[in-house]
Enzyme design. Structure first.
Site, PDB file in Angstrom:
ATOM      1  N   THR A  22      56.258  13.270  -8.213  1.00 39.59           N
ATOM      2  CA  THR A  22      56.833  14.503  -8.607  1.00 39.59           C
ATOM      3  C   THR A  22      58.362  15.001  -8.855  1.00 39.59           C
ATOM      4  O   THR A  22      59.291  15.721  -8.754  1.00 39.59           O
ATOM      5  CB  THR A  22      56.640  15.896  -7.894  1.00 39.59           C
ATOM      6  OG1 THR A  22      56.561  16.004  -6.744  1.00 39.59           O
ATOM      7  CG2 THR A  22      55.245  16.313  -8.411  1.00 39.59           C
ATOM      8  N   LYS A  23      58.651  13.466  -7.538  1.00 40.67           N
ATOM      9  CA  LYS A  23      60.715  13.394  -7.517  1.00 40.67           C
ATOM     10  C   LYS A  23      61.367  13.314  -8.599  1.00 40.67           C
ATOM     11  O   LYS A  23      60.759  12.627  -9.436  1.00 40.67           O
ATOM     12  CB  LYS A  23      59.923  12.216  -6.157  1.00 40.67           C
ATOM     13  CG  LYS A  23      58.834  12.594  -4.740  1.00 40.67           C
ATOM     14  CD  LYS A  23      60.039  13.898  -4.447  1.00 40.67           C
ATOM     15  CE  LYS A  23      59.029  14.536  -2.759  1.00 40.67           C
ATOM     16  NZ  LYS A  23      57.999  14.961  -3.189  1.00 40.67           N
TER      17      LYS A  23
END
Length: 406
Positions: free
Chosen positions: A196-197
């Site tokens: 998700t980064k």
């Protein structure tokens, strides 16, 4: 297939809007296939190249690729040579893995309160925590949500040199403090490449530093403390001998991950520009909505916009944070909370040091925290829909007043 076509639809016929979307670019997929075909899939030449390219991107002299940001934090703390049992300042509003890294390194977390308007520690809360533990040995500074943290000011408040500061930059690929990119400010900076980064690989992390001795310590420690890793030992003329002089972990990055990371890095600037645009759209749409306040940013620099976090003031908005999350979920919109304070968890209540009088800033903030969807593939129409759901909700307080007046 377009992303929207791949998503399910909610009861109103609109596509669901997940909180986060991970996209592995076609170039990254081809790079992974190339590495798989090469036969060398563990730490090797691709990892070395990714380290060089990432270090150049953040303006650091050295980068060491590891298995996760949590491993990066632990290895960085170990490399500081903090004595066992040493006390490490850490914000109570952070991911639990950061505190686990302190404990796994044989050290003791000291919880630091936060300003409810920024969700980050201030020099005053850092100084208070430092007094409580007597003399901290190190400090972990979090760039929360991608906002720049005042690293030097916090270190001064803790009476620590920057050589004893480790930055948790899991949210901060693309952040700068003043005009200096995060990654070149303190002794060690730790990044995350979780799915998700801002720079998604799936898993993986990186430590950047300008200290060649620290970099070498982390390189050894990520491979069991061995003096030579498998790739170099197995090269022609590399030699099979090695020794172990200190404790280490199995925490290396594979060449498959590194190849994906190198390809993803080429898209990062474009993805960051889109994140900035989404954040601006949220700010414009929500600025006049009573009871929904974006977190304040008080340090000069560039925000990476990993998260878009707002405070929900129930008395003004009419319903609470949890009710909003439930309502958005019913309409196919994902939302989240970053983070549950460490001192609310039984394990850290036992394992960490909490200042007398508690952590009132974090306690006031936590029920208000709400993270809205933010990723490079969120369309303007999607942001309008999210903001529309927030603004269309009749305020419960107003509804009660109208009912009472009838």
């Amino acid at each position: 297939m377009p992303l929207a076509d791949a998503l399910t639809t909610d009861r109103a016929g609109e596509p669901e809007l997940p909180f986060a979307v991970t996209r592995i670019s076609p170039e990254a997929q081809r790079a992974a296939q190339r590495v798989l075909a090469s036969g060398w899939v563990t730490t090797g030449p691709e990892t070395v190249l990714f380290e060089r390219e990432f270090a150049a991107h953040v303006g650091a002299a050295h980068a060491v690729a590891v298995s996760s940001c949590t491993a990066a934090l632990e290895l960085a703390l170990r490399a500081l040579r903090v004595p066992l049992g040493g006390r490490v300042l850490i914000p109570t509003v952070t991911f639990c893995g950061a505190a686990q890294a302190i404990l796994h390194a044989g050290l003791r977390p000291v919880l630091v309160d936060v300003d409810p308007h920024t969700a980050m520690p201030t020099p005053a809360t850092v100084a208070r925590a430092a007094r409580v533990c007597g003399c901290p040995h190190a400090m972990m500074v979090l760039h929360y949500a991608g906002a720049p943290a005042p690293v030097a000011e916090l270190a001064e408040a803790a009476r620590l040199p920057l050589t004893h500061v480790v930055e948790d930059a899991a949210h901060a690929v693309g952040t700068s403090v003043d005009d200096r990119p995060v990654g070149s400010l303190s002794r060690a900076t730790c990044f995350s490449f979780y799915a998700t980064k801002n720079l998604p690989i799936g898993e993986g992390g990186m430590v950047t530093t300008d200290d060649p001795v620290l970099a070498e310590r982390i390189r050894r420690a990520r491979h069991h403390g061995m003096s030579a890793d498998a790739w170099r030992r197995n090269l022609p003329g590399g030699g099979w001998r090695y020794t172990v002089e200190e404790a280490g972990l199995k925490a290396g990055m594979t060449d498959v991950q590194a190849a994906i990371g190198r390809a993803q890095l080429r898209h990062l600037d474009d993805w960051q520009q889109r994140r900035h645009a989404v954040a601006r759209q949220y700010a414009a749409r929500l600025q006049s909505l009573p009871g929904v306040q974006p977190l304040e940013v008080t340090t000069r620099g560039r925000h990476a916009h990993h998260l878009y976090v707002v405070r929900v003031l129930e008395e003004q908005y009419g319903i609470g944070r949890d009710q909003i999350i439930e309502r958005l979920g019913e309409r196919g919109i994902g939302a989240s909370v970053h983070f549950i304070p460490l001192h609310h968890m039984p394990y850290f209540q036992r394992a960490a040091i909490t200042p007398p009088g508690g952590l009132p800033g974090a306690d006031a903030l936590f029920p208000q925290l709400l993270s809205l969807p933010l990723h490079p593939f969120l369309t303007e129409r999607a942001v309008d829909r999210i903001c529309g759901e927030l603004t269309a909700r009749p305020h419960a307080a107003s509804a009660r007043r109208q009912t009472e007046g009838m």
